[in-house]
Write a protein that holds these residues in place. Structure first.
Motif, PDB file in Angstrom:
ATOM      1  N   LEU A   1     -12.162 -20.527 -40.745  1.00 35.28           N
ATOM      2  CA  LEU A   1     -13.286 -20.238 -40.272  1.00 35.28           C
ATOM      3  C   LEU A   1     -13.560 -18.885 -40.513  1.00 35.28           C
ATOM      4  CD1 LEU A   1     -12.324 -21.927 -36.728  1.00 35.28           C
ATOM      5  CD2 LEU A   1     -14.140 -22.769 -38.283  1.00 35.28           C
ATOM      6  N   GLY A   2     -13.275 -18.373 -41.288  1.00 36.02           N
ATOM      7  CA  GLY A   2     -12.991 -16.846 -41.144  1.00 36.02           C
ATOM      8  C   GLY A   2     -13.440 -15.984 -40.619  1.00 36.02           C
ATOM      9  N   ASP A   3     -14.145 -15.084 -40.379  1.00 40.80           N
ATOM     10  CA  ASP A   3     -14.534 -14.159 -39.409  1.00 40.80           C
ATOM     11  C   ASP A   3     -14.382 -14.686 -37.788  1.00 40.80           C
ATOM     12  OD1 ASP A   3     -13.948 -12.363 -41.106  1.00 40.80           O
ATOM     13  OD2 ASP A   3     -16.647 -11.803 -40.887  1.00 40.80           O
ATOM     14  N   GLY A   4     -14.657 -15.848 -37.727  1.00 42.78           N
ATOM     15  CA  GLY A   4     -15.049 -16.542 -36.413  1.00 42.78           C
ATOM     16  C   GLY A   4     -13.577 -17.345 -35.773  1.00 42.78           C
ATOM     17  N   ALA A   5     -12.177 -17.183 -36.467  1.00 44.71           N
ATOM     18  CA  ALA A   5     -11.548 -17.571 -36.251  1.00 44.71           C
ATOM     19  C   ALA A   5     -10.545 -17.451 -34.721  1.00 44.71           C
ATOM     20  CB  ALA A   5     -10.017 -17.534 -37.630  1.00 44.71           C
TER      21      ALA A   5
END
Length: 711
Positions: A137-141
């Motif tokens: 999810l990258g930065d939205g993890a």
């Protein structure tokens, strides 16, 4: 050698913290879990706003079912995220091969491991799979909260979902499971009893066994505030309620479970009422009033971090006119109002439980130097700004504390003591006049000749009668260089007996004095500014000359940020010199020698005041009523956030010290943490307490302004 200082630029406003940090900081409390398969989205939005208004830090979204997670839960969370600022925490069983189900919009996820599961996947909780999914999810993890989870009693649905039998409530299995959690990489233990109550013995076993930073969650079947309180009393940090709020009357039930039944007369519980109040306040404010959860949460605790009270509205003020506007507006609305400076307090001072919180914004001290050497300064300014400005004019404030980033008005509401107190008393004793903004918004100058009763009770009394606006202080000629002498002593009683020589003169023979327990030793520090040390200074001393000694506190406090990971539990006790010797014996034998003192990061700092009977005008300060040489003993502890057992140990020590102090005729300093009852207050303050309360009733007949201990 300087006294030990704990770090802290204490005027710094905390920023939004990760979910785990917030949960540790704001415990104990209540958490609501919304089941996305049962609760319509519109109701979930209303609930998120309601729990935010009550100060709950997060909203849980979860269910034992998760088969339709991607189809139903993921869009539900995405829509909810668009309509609430409250952090969202996912609360579902892990799925083999996937781990804890994740979706965009969630701030955190409980990754449930079940140590007594018969299936190896659930023993680990799918932590590895969850980590992989979060990374994708990258930065939205979301933040991953590792939970050791247990289901008790007859709960076939949960036991089937995680492959575990009912969790042991007694016997050898219980301590084995507690130890597995305490030694594992878990952030919390979650105890669920869907159709009953987690036994008290089980809760206490987990509370005792968990590591200090590990949280304890408990849930299932919670229907009353009494159950919530009982769980908290047994050591639970967070009580989770779900089905109990799946009724038409959930709003009132939520308030009752949160310990706030009914509505506050004149309050802002209804969103429209709050918006109207904020709009009216904003008409007279330069800076934005804050009613959003993040803005309010930043001011829900103080430097002691022992209390968590959420204001309804935060009103930043930069002028006397703005203060008066807020006071008039809140009085008209029937809203309680509290006052905060830098937040450097340890009890309930500077906090508001559902009312309006006035926050003095630090600014220019606006120094006006008078021909007689007094200086008029703005009470909202920090001490370091006033001292720096005065130094440029060739003057200095003779009493400075170790924390110069705090506001002038905030310190004068309690006293203000430092090394210069030996010669000049407290900072309150430097005050010649002050302008007080009364609870109805009127401003009045106070001095021994102007409103003398307000002058006597308007400072040093926890801000009970109004908001300090401007203050006229006595100053002295600025001296850049200070001669310092330090001496070592074999014990605390020996140190106290040694400093008795200070009482033998009609005026203090030194300008500065402090003492401390440092690295196992006992050290006194004497200083003079512009004059040599007295010849009769007894004993051998290490002597040196320092430049800008008083301002070193400012540099150190500005360099070190406040530590949000600990509870500061500080208290000071003041006694006359003869009683101080007996008090020192008690401290050395019963406090300094105990494991609790070391485990609590204990520090001891001493200050002195010469002939306090010559400064009788401020009755609620700790040296009032004492004679000769008075000595103050500061006991300062720092306990990791969330270590409830550690907090209770330190508070227990402070209660013992307070009892000994009062028995010996001493007084506590009201700036710190204390546990005083009405009998203590009446015994110490007598007629002055009666007079203060009479003035409060006259100035604030509805009891809306700055309630506190003395009210």
């Amino acid at each position: 050698m300087r006294e030990v200082r704990l770090p802290g630029n204490l005027s710094t406003v905390p920023v939004a913290a990760p979910v785990l940090t917030a949960l540790r900081a704001q415990a104990p409390g209540l958490l609501h879990v919304v089941d996305p398969y049962k609760v319509p989205l519109a109701e979930a939005v209303e609930k998120s706003r309601a729990v935010a208004d009550l100060g709950h830090p997060v909203l849980l979204v979860g269910s034992t079912d998760n088969a339709a997670f991607d189809r139903q839960v993921a869009p539900y969370v995405a829509d909810l995220r668009e309509r609430t600022d409250l952090p969202i925490v996912l609360h579902f069983p892990s799925i083999p091969g996937r781990g804890a189900p994740l979706c965009p919009g969630a701030d955190a996820v409980l990754v449930h491991a079940v140590p007594n599961s018969l299936r190896s996947f659930f023993v680990s909780g799918g932590a590895a799979e969850t980590a992989v999914a979060a990374a994708a999810l990258g930065d939205g993890a979301p933040e991953l909260l590792q939970s050791a989870s247990f289901a008790f009693g007859s709960d076939g649905k949960t036991h089937e979902a995680v492959g575990a039998p009912p969790t042991a409530e007694a016997g050898a299995e219980l301590p084995r499971l507690v130890a597995a959690v305490a030694t594992g990489d878990f952030d919390l233990a979650y105890l669920l009893y869907r159709h009953g109550r987690v036994p008290e013995a089980v809760l206490r076993a987990y509370r005792r066994g968990l590591a200090p930073q590990q949280l304890l969650f408990v849930g299932g079947g919670v229907r009353s505030y009494g159950q919530v309180r009982h769980y908290h009393d047994c050591g639970a940090d967070w009580v989770v309620v779900g089905n109990g709020l799946e009724t038409a009357g959930w709003r009132e039930t939520l308030r009752e479970l949160s310990g706030r039944p009914g509505g506050r007369p004149g309050g802002t519980g209804h969103p429209a009422a709050r918006r109207a109040l904020v709009a009216e306040l904003q008409r007279g404010l330069r800076r934005p009033a804050r009613s959003d959860p993040v803005g309010r949460r930043a001011y829900a605790t103080n430097v002691g971090r022992l209390h968590d009270l959420l204001p309804a509205v935060v009103a930043p003020v930069t002028s006397a006119e703005e203060v008066a506007h807020v006071l008039r507006t809140t009085r008209a609305a029937g809203m309680p109002v509290a006052v905060r400076g830098s937040g450097h307090s340890f009890g309930l001072q500077g906090l508001s439980d559902g009312g309006v919180l006035i926050v003095g914004e630090p600014g220019d001290p606006e120094v006006r130097l008078h021909d007689d050497g007094t200086a008029e300064v703005c009470a909202r300014a920090p001490w370091h700004a006033a001292e720096t400005a005065l130094n440029a004019l060739g003057r200095s404030i003779p009493v400075l504390t170790n924390h110069l980033t705090v506001s002038i008005g905030g310190t004068l509401s309690v006293g203000g003591y430092g090394e210069g107190t030996i010669a000049h008393g407290g900072q309150v004793d430097l005050v010649e006049r002050f302008r007080l903004i009364l609870p109805d918004g009127q401003a009045r100058w106070c001095s021994p000749d102007e409103s003398p009763e307000l002058f006597r009770y308007g400072i040093g009394s926890l801000g009970q009668l109004g908001v300090l606006d401007r203050v006229v202080l006595r100053t002295v000629a600025y001296q850049r260089f200070t001669t310092i002498a330090t001496q070592q002593h074999p014990s605390l009683p020996a140190l106290v007996e040694h400093v008795g020589w200070l009482a033998e003169e009609q005026r203090s023979p030194v300008d500065l004095f402090s003492a401390q327990h440092y690295e196992g030793g006992f050290v006194t520090t004497y200083g003079t500014m512009g004059t040599p040390l007295p010849r009769r200074l007894p004993g051998r001393a290490d002597i040196r000359v320092e430049a800008d000694w008083p301002l070193r506190s400012m540099r150190e406090s500005r360099r070190n940020p406040a530590d949000p990971s600990v509870h500061f539990i500080w208290a000071d006790y003041c006694l006359s010199s003869p009683a101080a010797v007996e008090f020192a014996r008690f401290l050395e034998a019963e406090i300094l020698a105990t494991p609790g003192y070391r485990e609590g990061g204990g520090r001891l700092l001493m200050l002195g005041v010469h002939r306090p009977e010559q400064r009788p005008s401020v009755p609620f300060t700790p040296a009032a009523g004492l004679r000769g040489l008075a000595l103050g003993f500061g006991l300062y502890f720092s306990v990791p956030r969330g270590d409830r057992a550690g907090v209770e140990r330190v508070q227990g020590m402070h209660r013992r010290v307070l009892a000994e102090c009062l028995a010996l005729g001493g007084r506590p300093y009201l700036a710190g943490w204390y546990d005083l009852d009405e009998a203590d207050l009446q015994s110490m303050y007598g007629a002055d307490l009666v007079a203060l309360r009479r003035l409060r009733r006259e100035l604030d007949p509805h009891g809306l302004f700055n309630p506190g201990l003395l009210a």
